[in-house]
Design a protein around this motif. Structure first.
Motif, mmCIF file in Angstrom:
data_model
loop_
_atom_site.group_PDB
_atom_site.id
_atom_site.type_symbol
_atom_site.label_atom_id
_atom_site.label_comp_id
_atom_site.label_asym_id
_atom_site.label_seq_id
_atom_site.Cartn_x
_atom_site.Cartn_y
_atom_site.Cartn_z
ATOM 1 N N LYS A 175 -3.258 5.767 4.196
ATOM 2 C CA LYS A 175 -3.990 5.424 5.414
ATOM 3 C C LYS A 175 -3.941 3.918 5.680
ATOM 4 O O LYS A 175 -3.710 3.489 6.811
ATOM 5 N N LYS A 176 -4.156 3.130 4.628
ATOM 6 C CA LYS A 176 -4.087 1.679 4.808
ATOM 7 C C LYS A 176 -2.664 1.240 5.124
ATOM 8 O O LYS A 176 -2.452 0.342 5.929
ATOM 9 N N ARG A 186 -3.057 -0.617 -4.867
ATOM 10 C CA ARG A 186 -3.172 0.819 -5.117
ATOM 11 C C ARG A 186 -2.649 1.596 -3.909
ATOM 12 O O ARG A 186 -2.940 1.256 -2.768
ATOM 13 N N TYR A 241 0.835 -1.212 0.000
ATOM 14 C CA TYR A 241 0.000 0.000 0.000
ATOM 15 C C TYR A 241 0.867 1.258 0.000
ATOM 16 O O TYR A 241 0.527 2.253 -0.632
ATOM 17 N N ASP A 264 -2.246 3.770 -0.895
ATOM 18 C CA ASP A 264 -3.207 4.244 0.092
ATOM 19 C C ASP A 264 -2.442 4.439 1.400
ATOM 20 O O ASP A 264 -2.180 3.480 2.122
#
Length: 189
Positions: A155-156, A151, A144, A153
């Motif tokens: 936050k993830k 993709r 991540y 991300d």
């Protein structure tokens, strides 16, 4: 080596042999079997796939598992990812074994298997409390974070780094400390 296989294999690209085997060409299947018997992990993995799907050959789950296990045991990341997937879902003729599945997927992910990383991400999204492997969780965070395979991300990635850090992964602990300096509100601890 069979006469049929020896006539096909020399000079024939493996991808073509695989395509012809999937189409049911007996010489190509024989060539894959010969390659597998001679130690080709790619041939073992592909034969496992063909037998599992019944593509180009009869459906034979026992042979499929035999070839996948042989390739996985010999260190093939693709076979480990495939076998890990089957063990995780408890496919027909195979009892689910989450611990073994996560171990295989973790190995495959460490060798940059996109399918293993996606499988781990999907699993940990459904079972966020599972702490089977800090390393596996960190690999999902890395994917991540880099936007490679999964993709991007942030936050993830922070969420997964935090989970891996809580399980004792020291690299994840260092990374989460750095990320929280940049994104101080990213986690609601």
């Amino acid at each position: 080596m069979t006469l049929c296989a020896s006539a096909l294999l020399p000079g024939t690209p493996m991808r073509e042999v695989e395509d012809r085997a999937a189409a049911g060409e007996h010489c190509a299947i024989a060539a894959l079997r010969d390659s597998a018997e001679n130690g080709s992990l790619r041939a073992m993995n592909y034969l496992g796939f063909l037998y599992w799907q019944g593509m180009g050959t009869r459906l034979d789950r026992d042979s499929a598992l035999f070839f996948l296990r042989c390739a996985s045991d010999a260190g093939d990341p693709k076979a480990s990812a495939n076998l890990g997937h089957l063990l995780l879902i408890g496919a027909p003729a195979l009892q689910a074994d989450t611990t073994a599945a996560l171990r295989l997927l973790d190995y495959a992910a460490a060798h940059h298997s996109p399918s293993a990383i996606r499988e781990l991400a999907d699993y940990f999204a459904v079972y966020p409390g599972d702490s089977a492997s800090a390393g596996a969780i960190k690999k999902v965070a890395d994917a991540y974070s880099h936007g490679h395979i999964l993709r991007y991300d942030y936050k993830k990635s922070i969420e997964y780094y935090d989970r891996a850090a809580a399980l004792g992964d020291t690299t994840a602990q260092r990374i989460i400390d750095e990320l929280l300096q940049i994104f101080p509100d990213a986690l609601s601890r």
